[in-house]
Design a protein around this motif. Structure first.
Motif, short mmCIF file in Angstrom:
data_model
loop_
_atom_site.label_atom_id
_atom_site.label_comp_id
_atom_site.label_asym_id
_atom_site.label_seq_id
_atom_site.Cartn_x
_atom_site.Cartn_y
_atom_site.Cartn_z
N GLY A 1 25.27 58.61 58.11
CA GLY A 1 25.28 60.16 57.76
C GLY A 1 26.83 60.65 57.80
N LYS A 2 27.73 60.01 58.24
CA LYS A 2 29.17 60.40 58.29
C LYS A 2 29.95 59.81 57.36
N VAL A 3 29.39 58.67 56.49
CA VAL A 3 30.09 58.22 55.47
C VAL A 3 30.72 59.13 54.51
N THR A 4 31.94 58.79 54.22
CA THR A 4 32.56 59.60 53.14
C THR A 4 33.20 59.00 52.00
N ALA A 5 33.22 57.72 51.99
CA ALA A 5 33.63 56.65 50.84
C ALA A 5 32.57 55.47 50.87
N VAL A 6 32.32 55.04 49.60
CA VAL A 6 31.60 53.91 49.64
C VAL A 6 32.18 52.82 48.60
N GLY A 7 32.50 51.61 48.98
CA GLY A 7 32.92 50.53 48.12
C GLY A 7 31.84 49.66 47.94
N LEU A 8 31.52 49.51 46.54
CA LEU A 8 30.41 48.89 46.12
C LEU A 8 30.60 47.42 45.03
N ASP A 9 30.22 46.49 45.64
CA ASP A 9 30.38 45.32 44.68
C ASP A 9 29.96 45.19 43.53
N LYS A 10 30.26 44.74 42.30
CA LYS A 10 29.75 44.78 41.07
C LYS A 10 28.60 44.00 40.68
N THR A 11 28.90 42.42 40.74
CA THR A 11 27.50 41.54 40.41
C THR A 11 26.68 41.70 41.48
N GLY A 12 25.47 41.73 41.06
CA GLY A 12 24.31 42.00 42.04
C GLY A 12 24.13 43.36 42.93
N THR A 13 25.09 44.02 42.58
CA THR A 13 24.97 45.29 43.37
C THR A 13 24.81 46.70 42.46
N LEU A 14 25.87 46.66 41.73
CA LEU A 14 26.07 47.63 40.59
C LEU A 14 25.07 47.04 39.41
N THR A 15 25.39 45.85 39.05
CA THR A 15 24.42 45.08 38.11
C THR A 15 23.54 44.21 38.63
N ALA B 1 21.62 52.53 38.61
CA ALA B 1 22.88 52.87 39.18
C ALA B 1 23.79 53.72 38.92
N GLU B 2 23.42 54.57 37.54
CA GLU B 2 24.42 55.72 37.23
C GLU B 2 23.83 56.81 38.21
N ARG B 3 22.43 57.09 38.42
CA ARG B 3 21.74 57.73 39.24
C ARG B 3 22.45 58.03 40.66
N GLY B 4 22.33 56.57 41.05
CA GLY B 4 22.53 56.47 42.53
C GLY B 4 24.15 56.88 42.69
N LEU B 5 25.01 56.39 41.92
CA LEU B 5 26.20 56.83 42.13
C LEU B 5 26.51 58.44 41.76
N LYS B 6 25.58 59.16 40.97
CA LYS B 6 25.68 60.49 40.81
C LYS B 6 25.52 61.36 42.04
N LEU B 7 24.34 60.72 42.54
CA LEU B 7 23.87 61.21 43.79
C LEU B 7 24.88 61.20 45.06
N LEU B 8 25.46 59.85 45.19
CA LEU B 8 26.54 59.80 46.03
C LEU B 8 27.79 61.13 45.81
N ALA B 9 27.95 61.08 44.48
CA ALA B 9 29.24 62.06 44.06
C ALA B 9 28.80 63.59 44.46
N GLU B 10 27.74 63.89 44.12
CA GLU B 10 27.12 65.25 44.43
C GLU B 10 27.11 65.33 46.02
N ALA B 11 27.10 64.08 46.89
CA ALA B 11 27.05 64.48 48.33
C ALA B 11 28.52 64.57 48.82
N ILE C 1 30.85 62.23 48.28
CA ILE C 1 31.28 60.95 48.77
C ILE C 1 32.02 60.12 47.58
N ARG C 2 33.11 59.52 47.95
CA ARG C 2 34.03 59.02 47.08
C ARG C 2 33.52 57.47 46.78
N THR C 3 33.39 57.11 45.50
CA THR C 3 32.95 55.69 45.10
C THR C 3 33.74 54.78 44.48
#
Length: 747
Positions: free
Chosen positions: A426-440, A567-577, A579-581
């Protein structure tokens, strides 16, 4: 509790051997239960370590030939029931070795646990009912024969108090002198001595009711995760090498076995479809309401429901290792890992309870001694303070919320390895996401079919003919597209592969080639317009294969590993919170930038594993609390370096082992859901602590000034415990808009 190493006959030191005994215990509801049992068993000769699992209802003891019957007796004397035990038949050389060789599996623990028994059949319920009946009889006797009223209430009180006092004495002798039972016994006996016998009997009954409610609530939280194990059917239809089908126990299925699953049946094991196609209802394990159409070579999970077609499934995991078993195991382990807040509450309560006894004694003694107050009146107030100070609600405030959240998350595919992780997410302020198999999705899909003088249907038909039978990812993408469009694939002859360039064959009397632009250019001229179209597709990060019929370019097929549907919706939810991605990928810059632009996320491309780890470190130095989300071996260093490592479902075992948490069903939006769950949990914990301490403070003041007495005191404690537990159980549900079954999160 660690003991020194033993000495061999020659004087050398060797690690002393130990035996592991696991006891199945009923009636444990909270952390204070675990502390009492630990203290009691740790004092026994020969005991090395004691591991109490409230969530599993087990006590695991490593010892040097300690008497199992004596352990059972110790636990029983504290008021718990030992259902059965399992003692190791061989000695161990290390704790790990013993657990592997001699300890029963966690799955077995669940099978043995009598969690299905109705609450009214428990020992606590029987004692509470007996106490209630005795109190009712005492009231009747008091009204009809007033001379016997005091004795009637005294006997009614003894019905409930004797078992409580025995538990208090046993706990005190076993190293827990300031237990809740001790405070209750002192208060009840003290009330009798000052003539408040009726109140004493009523207070004992209220205490028993509070304990019963606490047990029922704890059982509900425990059953939430244990209920997952019931999703897997007990039997399976096993097909042998000659095609004969027989019904066998599901937990006997071996990896590699082939099973038949009929329409409407639950799938009994994790596996891969080898034949057939059907709509699979995965809502039992991931909450997704829409069935998923699955066919050959696609994964299915134990506990899900086969829809409309007969499928044959090759088993890929034994019963103890299937998806549901892993979920249960991870959650059980996580529930035993305490959050920082919970550890603080535990330490605080060790000093808090003795402090309450001291304050109660001072309230009872000082006013009469120093100011000539009435002894009976102030002793009464001191006893009320003793009851108000019972730490049950405070002690359970954090673990109840964490257990409920871990269970709720697990049922939705959000696995967190302990309370500390749950608190940190709950304290996370930035998220690093892999591309292959995670965002895709992790596998290429056909994105464009371009005809150069031929129809798109012809281009796909000829391409699929050449790729038929190939397991190459690009070939699989083309064949999947052909199946989706129900394309009739023609037969081929004289098929051959051209190393590094493509494949060729005769199809319907025509020489056909499918491969790279370089390979196609050697067979046919590529016009400027065609080259421009191919370049545009390449700039979008797509891999382009050209189709050549005889000596002319007939078309192109573009493929790319596309973003997950959510993926797009998930990143939008993080941005609205807030949180940097950022995308962290080893893929080439052009492909990464194309996906990043489509999803609206910052991109770091062409990274080696240590580069990903370095970027995580850089973000941490900039003051971010960083979560890393990934699914591959190359993500493991970054997962370990991040404040919170989150593995995507279907990822490699090393990623799952390295990570602190896992998104079982591979939805990017579930990362945001995990953060929301953490924040809700911490809010719930703060509410629980405020209720526990707030009610005590109010009734402490009202008791000292003479407004309230023993009855309100025990009601305050019991009420606070019940309120805290019920508030924690609210976490078993997911608020609208954040659940995985949300339409935007569908596959």
């Amino acid at each position: 509790m660690t003991r020194p190493n033993a000495r061999n006959e020659d004087g050398s030191t060797a690690a002393s051997q130990a035996i592991t005994t696991r006891l199945q215990v009923q009636g444990m509801d909270c952390a204070s239960c675990a502390i009492k049992i630990e203290n009691a068993l740790n004092r026994m000769p020969g005991v090395r370590t004691v591991d109490v699992s409230v969530s599993r209802g087990t006590v695991t003891v490593r010892h040097d030939n300690a008497n199992s019957a004596e352990m059972t007796s110790k636990i029983s004397s504290l008021g718990y029931t030992v259902a059965e035990s399992d003692q190791a038949s061989a000695r161990e050389h290390s704790p790990i070795e013993s657990e592997e060789r001699t300890g029963p599996s966690r799955g077995q623990d669940h099978d043995r646990e009598p969690s299905d028994r109705p609450w009214w059949q428990t020992g606590k319920a029987r004692l509470t009912i007996a106490s209630g009946v005795a109190l009712a009889v005492a009231f009747a006797v008091g009204k009809s024969v007033p001379a016997f009223e005091r004795w009637a209430f005294l006997l009614a009180m003894m019905v409930g108090l004797v078992p409580i006092a025995k538990r208090a004495f046993s706990a005190a002798m076993a190293g827990t002198p300031f237990s809740i039972e001790t405070l209750m016994t002192i208060a009840a006996v003290g009330a009798v001595f000052i003539g408040a016998t009726e109140e004493a009997a009523t207070v004992v009954l209220l205490f028993l009711i509070g304990e019963l409610l606490e047990g029922v609530a704890a059982s509900r939280a425990r059953a939430s995760i244990q209920g997952l194990t019931k999703l897997v059917p007990k039997t399976a239809r096993l097909e042998d090498s000659e095609g004969r089908v027989s019904e066998v126990e599901a937990d006997t299925l071996l990896v590699g076995a082939v099973i038949q699953v009929r329409p409407g049946d639950r799938i009994p094991a994790d596996g891969v479809i080898v034949s057939g196609e059907s709509a699979i209802d995965e809502s039992p394990i991931n909450g997704e309401s829409n069935p998923v159409r699955k066919g050959r070579d696609e994964n299915v999970f134990a506990g899900t429901v086969n829809g409309d077609g007969l499928v044959k499934v090759r088993v890929t995991a034994a019963a103890a290792d299937n998806t549901i078993a892993r979920v249960v195991k991870l959650v059980e382990e996580a529930q035993e890992s305490k959050a920082p807040t919970e550890r603080f509450i535990d330490r605080f309560s060790r000093y808090y309870t003795p402090g309450v006894v001291v304050v109660a004694a001072l309230v009872a003694i000082l006013p009469p001694l120093l100011f000539g107050g009435d002894w009976n009146g102030w002793i009464y107030k001191g006893l009320a303070v003793l009851l108000i100070g019972c730490p049950c609600a405070l002690v359970i405030s954090t673990p109840a919320a964490i257990a409920a959240s871990l269970a709720a998350g697990a049922r939705r595919g959000l696995l967190l390895k302990g309370g500390a992780v749950l608190e940190k997410v709950g304290k996370v302020t930035a998220v690093g996401l892999d591309k292959t198999g995670t965002l895709t999705a992790g596998k290429p899909q056909v994105t464009d079919i371009v005809g150069f003088g031929r129809s798109e249907g012809d281009v796909l038909r000829f391409a699929a003919a050449l790729e038929l039978g190939s397991s190459h990812p690009l070939a699989t993408a083309i064949l999947s597209k052909a199946a989706e469009q129900r394309t009739q694939i023609p037969p081929t002859s004289e098929a051959s592969a051209i190393g590094g360039k493509g494949v060729r064959a005769m199809v319907e009397g025509t020489k056909v080639f499918l491969g790279s632009a370089k390979g196609a250019a050697e067979l046919a001229a590529v016009s400027d317009a065609q080259q421009a179209r191919i370049a545009a597709l390449n700039d979008e990060g797509k891999t382009v294969s050209l189709l050549v019929l005889d000596d002319s370019i007939a078309g192109a097929i573009a493929m790319r590993d596309e973003p997950r549907p959510d993926a797009e919706r998930g990143l939008k939810l993080l941005a609205e919170a807030g949180i940097r991605t950022v995308m962290l990928t080893g893929d080439n810059r052009r492909t990464a930038d194309a996906i990043g632009e489509q999803l609206g996320i910052d991109v770091e491309a062409e990274l080696l594993p240590d580069d990903k780890q370095r970027i995580i470190g850089r973000l941490q130095k900039e003051g971010f609390v960083v979560a890393k989300v990934g699914d591959g071996i190359n993500d493991a260093p970054a997962l370990a370096a991040a404040d919170v490592g989150i593995a995507m479902g279907g990822g490699t075992d090393i990623a799952l082992e390295t990570a602190d948490a896992a998104v079982l069903h591979g939805r990017v939006s579930d990362v945001a859901a995990m953060i929301v769950l953490s924040k809700r949990t911490m809010t719930n914990i703060r509410q629980n602590i405020a209720v526990a301490l707030g009610l005590k403070a109010i009734f402490l003041v009202s008791t000292v000034v003479g407004i309230t007495g023993l009855w309100p005191a025990i009601l305050a404690d019991t009420g606070a415990t019940v309120l805290v537990t019920l508030n924690a159980l609210r976490l078993l549900s997911v608020p609208s808009g954040h659940g995985p079954s949300d339409k935007g999160a569908s596959r």
